[in-house]
Scaffold this motif. Sequence first.
Motif, short mmCIF file in Angstrom:
data_model
loop_
_atom_site.label_atom_id
_atom_site.label_comp_id
_atom_site.label_asym_id
_atom_site.label_seq_id
_atom_site.Cartn_x
_atom_site.Cartn_y
_atom_site.Cartn_z
N SER A 1 0.98 -1.37 -0.03
CA SER A 1 0.03 0.09 0.03
C SER A 1 0.88 1.39 -0.05
O SER A 1 1.69 1.32 0.90
N THR B 1 -2.90 10.45 -3.54
CA THR B 1 -3.38 8.93 -4.25
C THR B 1 -2.84 7.75 -3.34
O THR B 1 -1.92 7.92 -2.76
N SER B 2 -3.92 6.94 -3.20
CA SER B 2 -3.69 5.75 -2.65
C SER B 2 -3.40 4.56 -3.76
O SER B 2 -4.43 4.46 -4.61
N GLN B 3 -2.30 4.05 -3.73
CA GLN B 3 -2.10 2.88 -4.59
C GLN B 3 -2.07 1.71 -3.91
O GLN B 3 -0.95 1.65 -2.91
N ASN B 4 -2.71 0.52 -4.19
CA ASN B 4 -2.74 -0.68 -3.30
C ASN B 4 -2.51 -1.93 -4.45
O ASN B 4 -3.10 -1.74 -5.48
N SER C 1 -3.93 -4.29 -8.89
CA SER C 1 -3.67 -2.92 -8.42
C SER C 1 -4.93 -2.22 -8.34
O SER C 1 -5.70 -2.22 -9.17
N TYR C 2 -5.10 -1.50 -7.56
CA TYR C 2 -6.22 -0.69 -7.04
C TYR C 2 -5.77 0.89 -6.92
O TYR C 2 -4.87 1.10 -5.86
N SER C 3 -5.97 1.82 -7.75
CA SER C 3 -5.48 3.07 -7.35
C SER C 3 -6.72 4.05 -7.15
O SER C 3 -7.64 4.01 -7.82
N ASP D 1 -7.88 8.50 -6.22
CA ASP D 1 -7.39 10.02 -6.12
C ASP D 1 -8.32 10.09 -4.76
O ASP D 1 -9.36 10.26 -4.87
#
Lengths: 505, 224
Positions: A57, A75-78, A100-102, A104
């Motif tokens: 994460s 932004t969260s990038q997981n 992946s899930y991103s 804003d």
Amino acid sequence: MPNGQEREELLRKNGRSPLTKQTVSKAFLSILILLFTLMGSLAFGQVGVDSGMVAESNLIGLGGLGRNQNAFTLTSQNALRLYLALEGEVWSFSARGALSYSIDLADRGAEGPVSWIFSGLDSTGTVSGDLNSLSVSGNVDLSSEDGFNTLALRFGRFTMSDSGSAVFRQTLDGFSAYLIGNRVSVGMFAGYNGLLAKTSSQMVYTGTDQEIIADRNSFFAAPRFVTGAGMSIQSLGEQPVLENLGYSIDILYHDDLRRFINPQGLIEPGSTNPNDLAGGLYWSIYGINQLQYTVSSRSFIDITGTVQSGQTLVQRPGGVYELLPILAGSGNLNWTYFLPPFARVGVSGGFATGDGQYRSSYQEGAQFSEEQNLSSLYKPLTKPSLGVVFSPQPGNLAWIDGQISGRPFGSSLNGPLSRMQVTGRVSAFMRLRKGPISEAGAIVDTANPFVGAEVSGGVSSRILSDLGVGLNGGLFIPASFAGGVFEGTKPAVQYLLLGFVSLRF
Amino acid sequence: MITKFVIFSSLLILSVGMSLPAQQNQLLDEFILQEKAPFHISLYLVGVSSGIIREDQNHWDVVTNLGLRGFGDGPEDQIDNTSNQAHSLDPIPIRPITAGELGHALIQAFDIPAGFMYRLFPGNWYGAKEMEFRGFFPQTRRFNQALTPFEVVFAIQRAVNYRLARGFTPPDPVIGMTDVEFEQQQQAIRDRALGGLQQATQQTDAQRAGTGGVIEEEREVTID
């Protein structure tokens, strides 16, 4: 201008894979047979097995301050990564995939972290997935003491690069073969870009490539092909200086396979009324020379010189499109010194040629004057990491930076602190000549060549074998003053903060 | 190449031998000449160098003292447990030790801190991953891969060094120690090593019913 139906048809053609289903089926069948062979060996305890998952994460804050350019994005990038490895005495199999899930989070600032977590897979998030690696590799013992002693073969999807990753480093579908000796190694690789997910490829050069990125219905990357061959010599001789001097030479060739499978989607040279979705036929070839000098057991110097040729599309002032030959180059010098016990310092500098005749944009197909019949704008196949906040393509730039990294508590403490890694970097960028650089907002005709300076650093640690955390940050001061390259287009300061956590299962 | 291997192994073994009883030198000499590290000798070395067992005990005492799971169904599955020579190279061992087994044993015997996943599921799988993370093997080894004698000695040496850096007392005093003194030392080591295992052991016992009960019973007898 095409209508909607024509546009869809054109996009579909541009994204079409040139490989037939039979070819792909045969490749997968071959990999499956090898996989089952390895699994058979597994029953006899001859193959090592590893598999698992990694959950990552990242929280990335990017913003600007001053000159009425205040802005902030969060932004969260997981990502959830899965891997499997089967390792035999000679042959090995490895597979890695990621989901992946991103999202804003900037517009959710007032709602707080709880809302961020439960925001879910709403329309603002982006989900992507790809198979990052699926390959079979083998090291065949040639048992030759004087010549080559190992033949290293690899097939499937894996990361390919030139010897020093100076021009290209990316995952492709293909193969590589290297003969490795005590003094000399030679080898080659060839790979195809068009079976990767478009989010996994950096090979975006033309208008047609960019339309694939923009098209929501297109999944695969541009149908481009890369091949390279190289030779590395560990030591050039037995004399005092030559003994510590290594040399490598690489030749890389890259082409757009739409030349064969869908030429009607490209802009024809001589055309004045092109399809707005199309781009030109961009291809390139590189010669890379690298010298490595070992000054002492702790001090190393690398010098790299690259020459690029090929063809790129330009638009003459009259509106006529033309394929123009390329003659460009790049140079880089890097000095590294290891400070015992756990630190390293380095200074590097480099340049890449630009072209003042590009008037409107850095991109292929840009307006061009009639005064010159060569394009001297250097473009590597994949972008090197020149900075954290400011990370431009190298064309038309000169840069210098100093770096330090190490484990400050590596010898005096035990536990997670001993594994803590600290990095710091200071960089400065200059434009080589009037003309565009890859970053938006750069004014073409300003006289002051200073582009900006950056300070960045980070700290990270593997607290446990399965838990890693880190924090990185950077400040970029662009030339946004009066007469500067970014006058009125960038804030006084741009900053980036990145926090990450990873857990292995 | 083989000569280099033997010389380097011998140097390593010399350093490990510092923490082993002197009369085991012959055993070590024979051990490093094997192609793959015998299961019982490897565990015996782990046990003696960590102080978990005395030199006249055998590898199965390491398994029972530490409550290691997944190491076979019992002493008879590995080797004749009644023989005083059970830690010698005769009779020929049934199988070599794997990276996972050695990793699991070293973590428990030397009380090496491990990650979340090992704490939740202690065993061979995550034992090997812990070894890889700490660089206890000279090259990457997966949980099911058989180890060479050199790799076993290398890993034991790293484990001894790890504990020495944290105040570990080498088990030399075992020689000449009375049974009462030895049991007191063993009790202290076992309390520390078994502390983190209690909860996981209970959960595993409930799931494994029959076979697990035998091991648990033996371990309790040994401890008390």
